[in-house]
Design an enzyme around this catalytic site. Sequence first.
Site, PDB file in Angstrom:
ATOM      1  N   HIS A 139      34.387 -11.740 -27.715  1.00 17.89           N
ATOM      2  CA  HIS A 139      33.081 -12.330 -27.400  1.00 17.89           C
ATOM      3  C   HIS A 139      32.825 -13.558 -28.279  1.00 17.89           C
ATOM      4  O   HIS A 139      32.337 -14.585 -27.804  1.00 17.89           O
ATOM      5  CB  HIS A 139      31.953 -11.318 -27.666  1.00 17.89           C
ATOM      6  CG  HIS A 139      31.946 -10.113 -26.777  1.00 17.89           C
ATOM      7  ND1 HIS A 139      31.867  -8.832 -27.258  1.00 17.89           N
ATOM      8  CD2 HIS A 139      32.006  -9.987 -25.424  1.00 17.89           C
ATOM      9  CE1 HIS A 139      31.856  -7.972 -26.255  1.00 17.89           C
ATOM     10  NE2 HIS A 139      31.953  -8.651 -25.127  1.00 17.89           N
ATOM     11  N   LYS A 150      23.866   6.458 -21.762  1.00 14.14           N
ATOM     12  CA  LYS A 150      23.725   7.219 -23.015  1.00 14.14           C
ATOM     13  C   LYS A 150      24.938   7.003 -23.908  1.00 14.14           C
ATOM     14  O   LYS A 150      24.944   7.376 -25.064  1.00 14.14           O
ATOM     15  CB  LYS A 150      23.581   8.698 -22.691  1.00 14.14           C
ATOM     16  CG  LYS A 150      22.202   9.038 -22.147  1.00 14.14           C
ATOM     17  CD  LYS A 150      21.932  10.532 -22.235  1.00 14.14           C
ATOM     18  CE  LYS A 150      20.577  10.847 -21.615  1.00 14.14           C
ATOM     19  NZ  LYS A 150      20.665  11.876 -20.611  1.00 14.14           N
ATOM     20  N   ARG A 153      39.345 -11.680 -18.412  1.00 13.38           N
ATOM     21  CA  ARG A 153      40.543 -11.182 -19.082  1.00 13.38           C
ATOM     22  C   ARG A 153      41.669 -10.937 -18.085  1.00 13.38           C
ATOM     23  O   ARG A 153      42.758 -11.439 -18.219  1.00 13.38           O
ATOM     24  CB  ARG A 153      40.227  -9.895 -19.853  1.00 13.38           C
ATOM     25  CG  ARG A 153      39.447 -10.123 -21.120  1.00 13.38           C
ATOM     26  CD  ARG A 153      38.786  -8.869 -21.599  1.00 13.38           C
ATOM     27  NE  ARG A 153      37.766  -8.437 -20.662  1.00 13.38           N
ATOM     28  CZ  ARG A 153      36.955  -7.422 -20.847  1.00 13.38           C
ATOM     29  NH1 ARG A 153      37.059  -6.679 -21.910  1.00 13.38           N
ATOM     30  NH2 ARG A 153      36.040  -7.137 -19.946  1.00 13.38           N
ATOM     31  N   SER A 192      34.904  -3.776 -25.609  1.00 13.01           N
ATOM     32  CA  SER A 192      33.982  -2.993 -26.435  1.00 13.01           C
ATOM     33  C   SER A 192      34.242  -1.504 -26.258  1.00 13.01           C
ATOM     34  O   SER A 192      34.160  -0.729 -27.206  1.00 13.01           O
ATOM     35  CB  SER A 192      32.535  -3.306 -26.047  1.00 13.01           C
ATOM     36  OG  SER A 192      32.244  -4.648 -26.283  1.00 13.01           O
TER      37      SER A 192
HETATM   38  P1  ADP Z   1      29.327  -6.495 -19.479  1.00  8.56           P
HETATM   39  O1  ADP Z   1      28.842  -5.094 -19.441  1.00  8.56           O
HETATM   40  O2  ADP Z   1      28.348  -7.491 -18.956  1.00  8.56           O
HETATM   41  O3  ADP Z   1      30.703  -6.701 -18.921  1.00  8.56           O
HETATM   42  P2  ADP Z   1      30.536  -6.951 -22.074  1.00  8.56           P
HETATM   43  O4  ADP Z   1      29.866  -6.941 -23.396  1.00  8.56           O
HETATM   44  O5  ADP Z   1      31.613  -5.951 -21.850  1.00  8.56           O
HETATM   45  O6  ADP Z   1      29.366  -6.805 -21.050  1.00  8.56           O
HETATM   46  O7  ADP Z   1      31.141  -8.395 -21.793  1.00  8.56           O
HETATM   47  C1  ADP Z   1      30.321  -9.539 -21.788  1.00  8.56           C
HETATM   48  C2  ADP Z   1      31.148 -10.734 -21.333  1.00  8.56           C
HETATM   49  O8  ADP Z   1      32.177 -10.978 -22.286  1.00  8.56           O
HETATM   50  C3  ADP Z   1      31.873 -10.524 -20.000  1.00  8.56           C
HETATM   51  O9  ADP Z   1      31.896 -11.741 -19.301  1.00  8.56           O
HETATM   52  C4  ADP Z   1      33.263 -10.141 -20.409  1.00  8.56           C
HETATM   53  O10 ADP Z   1      34.205 -10.481 -19.413  1.00  8.56           O
HETATM   54  C5  ADP Z   1      33.433 -10.984 -21.653  1.00  8.56           C
HETATM   55  N1  ADP Z   1      34.410 -10.388 -22.546  1.00  8.56           N
HETATM   56  C6  ADP Z   1      34.504  -9.108 -22.920  1.00  8.56           C
HETATM   57  N2  ADP Z   1      35.553  -8.921 -23.734  1.00  8.56           N
HETATM   58  C7  ADP Z   1      36.142 -10.123 -23.867  1.00  8.56           C
HETATM   59  C8  ADP Z   1      37.320 -10.583 -24.553  1.00  8.56           C
HETATM   60  N3  ADP Z   1      38.076  -9.746 -25.242  1.00  8.56           N
HETATM   61  N4  ADP Z   1      37.629 -11.903 -24.475  1.00  8.56           N
HETATM   62  C9  ADP Z   1      36.859 -12.736 -23.752  1.00  8.56           C
HETATM   63  N5  ADP Z   1      35.767 -12.370 -23.051  1.00  8.56           N
HETATM   64  C10 ADP Z   1      35.413 -11.081 -23.115  1.00  8.56           C
END
Ligand code: ADP
Length: 160
Positions: free
Chosen positions: A18, A42, A92, A130
């Site tokens: 992120h 949850k 990804r 995550s």
């Molecule tokens: P969501 O539930 O909206 O997918 P995330 O927190 O999982 O929330 O992801 C937010 C954004 O960050 C999404 O666009 C996701 O594709 C991107 N993202 C998540 N992990 C990575 C990563 N390792 N590298 C680049 N972008 C990522």
Amino acid sequence: MNRIGLFPGSFDPLTNGHVDTVERAAKLFDKVIVAVATNTTKKALFSSGEKMQLINEALQHVPTVEVIEHTGGLTVDLAGEVGASALIRGLRTVKDFEYEASIAAMNRSQHAEIETIFLVASEQYRFLSSSMIKEVAMFGGNVSTLVPSNVNKAIIEKFK
Ligand code: ADP
């Protein structure tokens, strides 16, 4: 022109993937607003307040970033409300692409003037999510190289 990009997500927790996406987006936009989704399941590890604090701390080196809470409603409506010209999403894998392409099409049907910009994940973060961080941390694994140091500390505290 003041270009604003909205980067929405769950960020439970914020990972180095992120952070990389925000740093890269900050080069494209005058301001990047990170919109932290209120937890809907949850299984969430951190509260919205905790997530916002962790993101603010971890992104202090990017002064054009602002962190807000996304409490409900359509993300694309929020983008319109904050004056964003684009939604930023990370890509990804092909799986991400299929999911994200359909959401982007739906968002365009709501606000044709708001684009979705996809940033392809940097190679080293391609397999980072995550949910995997949470699983590994739950079983006592070391995630210190995969998340910002303040997030790592907060994770250790949670599972104490
Ligand atoms: P969501 O539930 O909206 O997918 P995330 O927190 O999982 O929330 O992801 C937010 C954004 O960050 C999404 O666009 C996701 O594709 C991107 N993202 C998540 N992990 C990575 C990563 N390792 N590298 C680049 N972008 C990522």
